[in-house]
Design a protein around this motif. Structure first.
Motif, PDB file in Angstrom:
ATOM      1  N   GLY A 148       0.885  -1.245   0.252  1.00  0.00           N
ATOM      2  CA  GLY A 148       0.043   0.071  -0.054  1.00  0.00           C
ATOM      3  C   GLY A 148       0.935   1.410   0.093  1.00  0.00           C
ATOM      4  O   GLY A 148       1.833   1.304  -0.909  1.00  0.00           O
ATOM      5  N   SER A 149       0.691   1.998   0.976  1.00  0.00           N
ATOM      6  CA  SER A 149       1.282   3.252   0.882  1.00  0.00           C
ATOM      7  C   SER A 149       2.690   3.114   1.831  1.00  0.00           C
ATOM      8  O   SER A 149       3.481   4.107   1.813  1.00  0.00           O
ATOM      9  N   PHE A 150       2.902   1.820   2.362  1.00  0.00           N
ATOM     10  CA  PHE A 150       4.182   1.695   3.245  1.00  0.00           C
ATOM     11  C   PHE A 150       5.186   1.303   2.334  1.00  0.00           C
ATOM     12  O   PHE A 150       5.047   0.196   1.637  1.00  0.00           O
ATOM     13  N   VAL A 151       6.560   1.832   2.482  1.00  0.00           N
ATOM     14  CA  VAL A 151       7.597   1.183   1.749  1.00  0.00           C
ATOM     15  C   VAL A 151       8.643   0.555   2.811  1.00  0.00           C
ATOM     16  O   VAL A 151       9.110   0.913   3.337  1.00  0.00           O
ATOM     17  N   ALA A 152       8.361  -0.871   2.587  1.00  0.00           N
ATOM     18  CA  ALA A 152       9.159  -1.761   3.297  1.00  0.00           C
ATOM     19  C   ALA A 152      10.739  -1.741   2.798  1.00  0.00           C
ATOM     20  O   ALA A 152      11.361  -1.773   3.647  1.00  0.00           O
ATOM     21  N   VAL A 153      10.864  -1.657   1.603  1.00  0.00           N
ATOM     22  CA  VAL A 153      12.307  -1.555   1.133  1.00  0.00           C
ATOM     23  C   VAL A 153      12.259  -0.417   0.018  1.00  0.00           C
ATOM     24  O   VAL A 153      11.380  -0.434  -0.904  1.00  0.00           O
ATOM     25  N   ASP A 154      13.292   0.226   0.283  1.00  0.00           N
ATOM     26  CA  ASP A 154      13.198   1.571  -0.604  1.00  0.00           C
ATOM     27  C   ASP A 154      14.533   1.733  -1.548  1.00  0.00           C
ATOM     28  O   ASP A 154      15.570   2.284  -1.151  1.00  0.00           O
ATOM     29  N   ASP A 155      14.422   1.392  -2.671  1.00  0.00           N
ATOM     30  CA  ASP A 155      15.388   1.226  -3.783  1.00  0.00           C
ATOM     31  C   ASP A 155      16.921   1.063  -3.328  1.00  0.00           C
ATOM     32  O   ASP A 155      17.790   1.942  -3.379  1.00  0.00           O
ATOM     33  N   VAL A 156      16.989  -0.326  -2.940  1.00  0.00           N
ATOM     34  CA  VAL A 156      18.224  -0.743  -2.235  1.00  0.00           C
ATOM     35  C   VAL A 156      18.831  -1.462  -3.420  1.00  0.00           C
ATOM     36  O   VAL A 156      18.352  -2.272  -4.351  1.00  0.00           O
ATOM     37  N   SER A 157      20.124  -0.950  -3.693  1.00  0.00           N
ATOM     38  CA  SER A 157      21.159  -1.723  -4.819  1.00  0.00           C
ATOM     39  C   SER A 157      22.250  -2.159  -3.842  1.00  0.00           C
ATOM     40  O   SER A 157      22.917  -1.347  -3.008  1.00  0.00           O
ATOM     41  N   LEU A 158      22.914  -3.262  -4.120  1.00  0.00           N
ATOM     42  CA  LEU A 158      23.832  -3.979  -3.476  1.00  0.00           C
ATOM     43  C   LEU A 158      24.381  -5.157  -4.167  1.00  0.00           C
ATOM     44  O   LEU A 158      23.697  -5.858  -4.956  1.00  0.00           O
ATOM     45  N   GLU A 159      25.814  -5.332  -4.005  1.00  0.00           N
ATOM     46  CA  GLU A 159      26.403  -6.561  -4.525  1.00  0.00           C
ATOM     47  C   GLU A 159      26.966  -7.252  -3.658  1.00  0.00           C
ATOM     48  O   GLU A 159      27.544  -7.005  -2.456  1.00  0.00           O
ATOM     49  N   VAL A 160      26.747  -8.630  -3.928  1.00  0.00           N
ATOM     50  CA  VAL A 160      27.362  -9.688  -2.845  1.00  0.00           C
ATOM     51  C   VAL A 160      28.188 -10.458  -3.629  1.00  0.00           C
ATOM     52  O   VAL A 160      28.071 -11.170  -4.563  1.00  0.00           O
ATOM     53  N   GLY A 161      29.445 -10.483  -3.273  1.00  0.00           N
ATOM     54  CA  GLY A 161      30.627 -11.427  -4.091  1.00  0.00           C
ATOM     55  C   GLY A 161      30.571 -12.849  -4.111  1.00  0.00           C
ATOM     56  O   GLY A 161      29.944 -13.371  -2.887  1.00  0.00           O
ATOM     57  N   GLN A 162      31.146 -13.536  -5.011  1.00  0.00           N
ATOM     58  CA  GLN A 162      31.176 -14.917  -4.819  1.00  0.00           C
ATOM     59  C   GLN A 162      31.935 -15.669  -3.505  1.00  0.00           C
ATOM     60  O   GLN A 162      32.868 -15.122  -3.304  1.00  0.00           O
ATOM     61  N   GLY A 163      31.130 -16.677  -2.686  1.00  0.00           N
ATOM     62  CA  GLY A 163      31.652 -17.032  -1.529  1.00  0.00           C
ATOM     63  C   GLY A 163      31.939 -15.718  -0.406  1.00  0.00           C
ATOM     64  O   GLY A 163      32.258 -16.101   0.718  1.00  0.00           O
ATOM     65  N   GLU A 164      31.287 -14.744  -0.458  1.00  0.00           N
ATOM     66  CA  GLU A 164      31.148 -13.751   0.368  1.00  0.00           C
ATOM     67  C   GLU A 164      30.114 -14.167   1.555  1.00  0.00           C
ATOM     68  O   GLU A 164      29.164 -14.725   1.091  1.00  0.00           O
ATOM     69  N   PHE A 165      30.246 -13.675   2.898  1.00  0.00           N
ATOM     70  CA  PHE A 165      29.449 -13.744   4.118  1.00  0.00           C
ATOM     71  C   PHE A 165      28.938 -12.587   4.283  1.00  0.00           C
ATOM     72  O   PHE A 165      29.588 -11.579   4.718  1.00  0.00           O
ATOM     73  N   LEU A 166      27.587 -11.920   3.738  1.00  0.00           N
ATOM     74  CA  LEU A 166      27.066 -10.652   4.000  1.00  0.00           C
ATOM     75  C   LEU A 166      26.212 -10.791   4.904  1.00  0.00           C
ATOM     76  O   LEU A 166      25.242 -11.508   5.028  1.00  0.00           O
ATOM     77  N   THR A 167      26.031  -9.742   5.912  1.00  0.00           N
ATOM     78  CA  THR A 167      24.860  -9.524   6.893  1.00  0.00           C
ATOM     79  C   THR A 167      24.107  -8.479   6.661  1.00  0.00           C
ATOM     80  O   THR A 167      24.745  -7.408   6.419  1.00  0.00           O
TER      81      THR A 167
END
Length: 367
Positions: free
Chosen positions: A19-38
């Motif tokens: 609806g009018s609530f934006v739970a995620v707002d235009d997120v761009s992100l790279e996660v590399g091969q074999g990476e542990f991302l939190t």
């Protein structure tokens, strides 16, 4: 289990509206091969929604999810080949450990002989081979968590997605399993994406951390870089504890600038190549409590502030002090207890000191 090379994940302008609530707002992100991302953030920051969008359980309102550069946004969860470990483990109570781990392989139609071989490998990986015939209720919380990990890894997933997998455990067991999970990640080389609101867990486990607030990506980087060089008040305050010192820039200083904060004249160092703010501008500094020392009589420091201890607490490895200062208000300092000659007491006058690079300029948060 077969050896697997980690896969790279990309988020491009990921947005999710309800609806009018934006739970995620235009997120761009790279996660590399074999990476542990939190993905780290408070409740309602959008981290779990992002994980569910990666898994395919939530459709983005806008943006795309890419695996090794290929758009997988339209693919349903079962076509993505991602393993997932939930907060409550979601083990089948009527199945043995081996049957739980074998379940994804049965769904894929794998032969009994091949299933048995893969289950043995997965249980060896999490050191539970001796528990194969037990039911989940006969296991501890930590053992159940390992079964859930084995089940998520047994079919050689492209990514492993972790939705607060340690939050149901007590503090001591959580710390032990953090070490095991980190060692497991190193052994198998797959890409892990973890969701948590626990700052210590994020710092301990991750190659990189992405900090979210109100659905926006605020800052991403290696744990040490985020902790030592936060960009905003929110990051400094959420990832650990911080004192905030506000004042007016008075003049440049070699490698930094002078800040007038109350009655104090503070020396602030900047990384090489970073220009100082203009004279007359207001600046906000983040100063970690453990970067402050209580000076002995006659001891010098680049920054010195006098105050009086309001209260203190003994924390085993260190003392936590609250100090009221004349010009900077209340400051918190953490001091190690081992071989410390300093004995805190309420009302005790103290001189606080810190290096010029200890206090970091941060931006105020934009609403």
């Amino acid at each position: 289990m077969s050896a697997a090379t980690g896969h790279a994940l990309g988020l491009r302008g990921l947005t999710r509206r309800y609806g009018s609530f934006v739970a995620v707002d235009d997120v761009s992100l790279e996660v590399g091969q074999g990476e542990f991302l939190t993905l780290l953030g408070p409740s309602g920051s959008g981290k779990t929604t992002i994980l569910m969008a990666v898994a395919g359980f939530v459709a983005p309102s806008e943006g795309a999810v890419l695996l090794d550069g290929q758009d997988i946004t339209p693919l349903p969860p079962e076509k993505r080949n991602f393993g997932m470990v939930f907060q409550g483990y979601a083990l089948f109570p009527h199945m043995t450990v081996a049957e739980n781990v074998a379940f994804p392989l049965r769904v894929r139609g794998m032969s009994r002989a091949e299933r048995d071989e893969k289950v043995r490998g997965a249980l060896d990986l999490v050191q539970l081979a001796a528990f194969a015939g037990r039911l989940p209720k006969q296991l501890s919380g930590g053992q159940q968590q390992r079964v859930a990990l084995a089940r998520a890894l047994v079919f050689d997933p492209n990514l492993l997605l972790l939705d607060e997998p340690l939050s149901a455990l007590d503090k001591k067991l959580r710390a032990e399993l953090q070490e095991e999970l980190k060692a497991l990640h190193r052994r198998i080389g797959r890409t892990f994406i973890n969701v948590t609101h626990d700052q210590e867990e994020a710092l301990s486990l991750s190659d990189r951390i992405a900090i979210l607030n109100h659905g926006k990506l605020v800052q991403a980087g290696a744990p040490g870089a985020l902790y030592d060089r936060p960009r905003t008040r929110f990051v400094a305050d959420f990832l650990g504890k911080s004192n905030f010192l506000e004042g007016v820039v008075r003049q440049p200083h070699p490698g930094g600038f002078m800040l007038e904060a109350g009655a104090a004249q503070l020396v602030v160092a900047l990384p090489d190549g970073e220009p100082p703010p203009a004279a007359g501008a207001r600046s906000l500094l983040s100063l970690r409590p453990e970067k402050i020392t209580v000076l002995a009589e006659g001891e010098a420091a680049e920054n010195i502030v006098e105050g009086r201890i309001v209260s203190w607490a003994y924390l085993g490895a260190g003392f936590s002090l609250r100090i009221e200062t004349a010009g900077l208000g209340e400051i918190r300092a953490n001091l190690p207890t081992w071989r410390s000659a300093f004995a805190p007491a309420e009302g005790l006058p103290v001189r606080l000191g810190w290096r010029a690079e200890a206090a970091v300029p941060v931006a105020e948060d934009v609403a």
